[in-house]
Design a protein around this motif. Structure first.
Motif: not given
Length: 224
Positions: A10-18, A163-167, A181-187
């Motif tokens: 939940d914390l990561l979702n908050l940070l990633m989506s601002f 940024w997302v993988p580092l976070l 995660l970014p790979q899954s969106v790209d594909e």
């Protein structure tokens, strides 16, 4: 992987989506409750965000069932419910989105948030959702979608791939989860192509609403 990242999910979702994911979720909740359902199934409920929001906004209204394949995620969802973050109508069960453990035509609405990129077989998932929905039932899907315009797409990819993988590594302490995660969106399918898959599964009035500057798609549809 999802069990491992559940405590910080939940914390990561908050940070990633601002924090924008709160607005996306509220939009999905409105779309579900607009049909005044008696039973709602949240497929891939994760830590229960959508199910808990539905319970809060519907009062003593529908029965809400949150289903997920990852027991670690469900443990967080159940704890949040026990801490008073949901109404009495919410419950959580372990289950597979490809083989939903519910009777035919037993729910009035199916909602899902950011599940589809994680399943093997979209047609099978939508067939399972169509099976448990009553005729005329509502389908509401939130999912990441590839951006179309070149400049926003390039900026989004830079953010998501760097940024997302580092976070994710810093907060979740899981090395690979947020690189995937970014790979899954790209594909993943574009929003219009996903709408075609939904229609082929037996849904009509399929509509696409783009959110998050075009990075998120909200699909709504009606079961034939």
């Amino acid at each position: 992987m999802f069990n491992a990242i559940a405590p910080r999910y939940d914390l990561l979702n908050l940070l990633m989506s601002f924090g924008m994911h709160h607005g996306w979720r509220r939009r999905a909740v409105r779309e579900v409750l607009a049909v005044q359902p008696r039973v709602v199934l949240d497929v891939g409920t994760g830590t229960g965000d959508l199910a808990l929001a539905l319970a809060r906004h519907s009062g003593a209204g529908p029965e809400i069932v949150g289903l997920d394949f990852a027991g670690g995620m469900l443990s967080v969802a159940k704890r949040r419910a026990d801490e008073g973050q949901a109404g009495s109508g919410a419950r959580f069960i372990l289950g597979d989105a490809l083989r939903l453990p519910l009777a035919d035509a037993s729910v009035d609405a199916v909602v899902s948030g950011f599940l589809l990129r994680n399943v093997d077989g979209l047609a099978q998932v939508f067939a399972a959702m169509a099976r448990v929905l009553r005729p005329g039932g509502r389908l509401v899907i939130l999912e990441m979608t590839p951006m179309r315009r070149p400049l926003p797409r390039a900026l989004f990819r830079l953010y998501f791939n760097r940024w997302v993988p580092l976070l994710g590594r810093l907060v979740s302490r899981h090395a690979s989860a947020y690189s995937w995660l970014p790979q899954s969106v790209d594909e993943f399918l574009g929003a219009e192509a996903l709408a075609d898959v939904i229609a082929a599964a037996g849904f009509v009035d399929v509509r696409v609403h783009r959110l998050g500057l075009g990075s998120v798609a909200l699909h709504t549809a009606t079961r034939v």
